[in-house]
Design a protein around this motif. Structure first.
Motif, PDB file in Angstrom:
ATOM      1  N   TRP A 240      -8.309  -2.689  -2.859  1.00 17.39           N
ATOM      2  CA  TRP A 240      -7.415  -3.834  -2.678  1.00 17.39           C
ATOM      3  C   TRP A 240      -6.252  -3.652  -3.639  1.00 17.39           C
ATOM      4  O   TRP A 240      -6.437  -3.202  -4.785  1.00 17.39           O
ATOM      5  N   ASN A 241      -5.072  -4.018  -3.169  1.00 12.48           N
ATOM      6  CA  ASN A 241      -3.889  -3.976  -4.011  1.00 12.48           C
ATOM      7  C   ASN A 241      -2.964  -5.118  -3.633  1.00 12.48           C
ATOM      8  O   ASN A 241      -2.891  -5.491  -2.447  1.00 12.48           O
ATOM      9  N   ARG A 242      -2.276  -5.660  -4.625  1.00  8.04           N
ATOM     10  CA  ARG A 242      -1.355  -6.786  -4.331  1.00  8.04           C
ATOM     11  C   ARG A 242      -0.341  -6.360  -3.269  1.00  8.04           C
ATOM     12  O   ARG A 242      -0.078  -7.102  -2.323  1.00  8.04           O
ATOM     13  N   THR A 243       0.193  -5.154  -3.429  1.00  8.93           N
ATOM     14  CA  THR A 243       1.113  -4.603  -2.416  1.00  8.93           C
ATOM     15  C   THR A 243       0.284  -3.717  -1.500  1.00  8.93           C
ATOM     16  O   THR A 243      -0.029  -2.570  -1.842  1.00  8.93           O
ATOM     17  N   ALA A 244      -0.117  -4.246  -0.362  1.00 12.20           N
ATOM     18  CA  ALA A 244      -1.128  -3.586   0.479  1.00 12.20           C
ATOM     19  C   ALA A 244      -0.703  -2.202   0.965  1.00 12.20           C
ATOM     20  O   ALA A 244      -1.551  -1.316   1.136  1.00 12.20           O
ATOM     21  N   VAL A 245       0.595  -1.983   1.116  1.00 10.52           N
ATOM     22  CA  VAL A 245       1.028  -0.701   1.692  1.00 10.52           C
ATOM     23  C   VAL A 245       0.574   0.483   0.838  1.00 10.52           C
ATOM     24  O   VAL A 245       0.413   1.602   1.333  1.00 10.52           O
ATOM     25  N   LYS A 246       0.326   0.238  -0.432  1.00 12.17           N
ATOM     26  CA  LYS A 246      -0.099   1.348  -1.304  1.00 12.17           C
ATOM     27  C   LYS A 246      -1.500   1.855  -0.940  1.00 12.17           C
ATOM     28  O   LYS A 246      -1.943   2.890  -1.436  1.00 12.17           O
ATOM     29  N   ALA A 247      -2.193   1.110  -0.082  1.00 16.92           N
ATOM     30  CA  ALA A 247      -3.544   1.544   0.327  1.00 16.92           C
ATOM     31  C   ALA A 247      -3.499   2.459   1.540  1.00 16.92           C
ATOM     32  O   ALA A 247      -4.515   3.079   1.893  1.00 16.92           O
TER      33      ALA A 247
END
Ligand code: FVH
Length: 301
Positions: A44-51
């Motif tokens: 999970w990441n606040r900025t989802a695109v990094k996943a």
């Protein structure tokens, strides 16, 4: 050619699911190392695109932090700072009860101890950690990752943490990993600043950095070899001048200050060396070995 038993890799059943919260430069490396080691990995990441790339490699992107934590018995979190960790894990949908939280975010020992208490009050088992490596090293034995907190929790999860590099247990005090981290930073910046001081000085005589660097490296390695002996003196509280007395060292410090001033380069660092040593001499330690300065470093200026 038939496969012999030794050729057939033993079936490693990796069933430990892991969650990684925070997919910055370090978090992505952590998640990738778990995936490479065969762990089902939730991210999970606040900025989802990094996943995106990690999902393409088999990770599962949880819609919320709470879902991500619920998915695994072990959560590794690696954010910018402890404030972000507390802010994120303090949101209503996050349930920490029953999970093991390993915080690899950089911070200080007070933050580590407070966050451990905060997490444990919410039913989590908490290990603090400090990563002594850069993202590209993660997943290799060079990536030393320091841990502090309950040893049973470290021992239980070490086989999983081995995927990240070389997990190293320091002790029960949650603040230890952060203290070692900042102490290591003191070593790093002191060596780099000392090298820069010498480089600046030698450049005034036309010696370039590449020429001086091997000599500087040899000096740093030589001094590093003294540390075990000096540590014995510090632990014993006795500093017999076996090599040179502090008063001799201070005379050499004066040479460094005068040389820096004459060459027109910055002399703040050598002046700091001498200011600390002068205080120890004023306190009567001029005839003792250099490590007696621990007395000065052990109290506020
Ligand atoms: N990178 C390195 O070489 C060093 C090696 C030693 C250890 N450090 C520490 O690791 C922590 C993370 O460092 P990083 O390099 O991954 O940092 P960033 O690439 O900037 O990623 C930061 C992540 O934190 C997330 N984040 C920040 N604030 C919040 C918040 N309030 N709520 C939720 N997430 C937050 C950020 O999310 P986003 O900006 O992508 O949405 C990133 O995932 C750090 O302590 C280093 O000192 C790395």
């Amino acid at each position: 050619m038939t496969n012999t038993a030794s050729d057939t890799p033993s079936p490693v059943t990796v069933t430990v699911t892991v969650t990684v919260i925070g997919l910055g430069l370090m978090g992505q490396a952590l998640a990738r190392a778990f995936l490479t080691a065969g762990h089902p990995t939730t991210v999970w990441n606040r900025t989802a695109v990094k996943a995106d790339q990690l999902v393409a490699e088999g990770a599962w992107l949880a819609p919320t932090v709470g879902d991500a934590i619920r998915r695994s018995s072990l959560t590794v979190i690696c954010l910018t700072d402890y404030h972000a960790v507390r802010e994120l894990l303090g949101t209503p949908d996050v349930e920490l009860d029953g999970t093991t939280l390993i915080n690899l975010t950089s911070g200080d020992s007070t933050q580590a101890r407070e966050t451990a208490a905060w997490a444990e009050q919410r039913g989590a088992r908490y290990l603090d950690g400090a990563i002594m490596a850069v993202p590209p090293a993660i997943g290799t034995p060079d990536a030393v990752i320091l841990h502090s907190g309950p040893q049973p929790d470290f021992d239980a999860h070490k086989p999983t943490l081995d995927a990240l590099g070389t997990p190293t247990y320091l002790g029960e005090d949650h603040g230890l990993a952060a203290l070692y981290d900042v102490a290591g930073l003191a070593m790093m910046w002191s060596v780099l600043n000392a090298w820069l001081q010498g480089t600046a000085l030698l450049r005034t005589a036309g010696v370039d950095a590449a020429t001086y660097a091997p000599f500087a490296r040899q000096m740093a390695a030589g001094v590093a070899d003294w540390l075990p002996g000096y540590a014995e003196q510090v632990d014993a509280g006795s500093f017999p001048a076996e090599v040179s007395a502090l008063e001799t060292d201070v005379r050499a410090m004066t040479h460094l200050i005068e040389a820096s001033e004459a060459a027109g380069v910055n002399a703040e660092l050598p002046r700091l060396f001498k200011a600390i040593a002068d205080r120890a001499i004023a306190a009567g330690h001029g005839g003792e070995q250099y490590a007696v300065l621990i007395e000065e470093f052990g109290k506020p200026a």
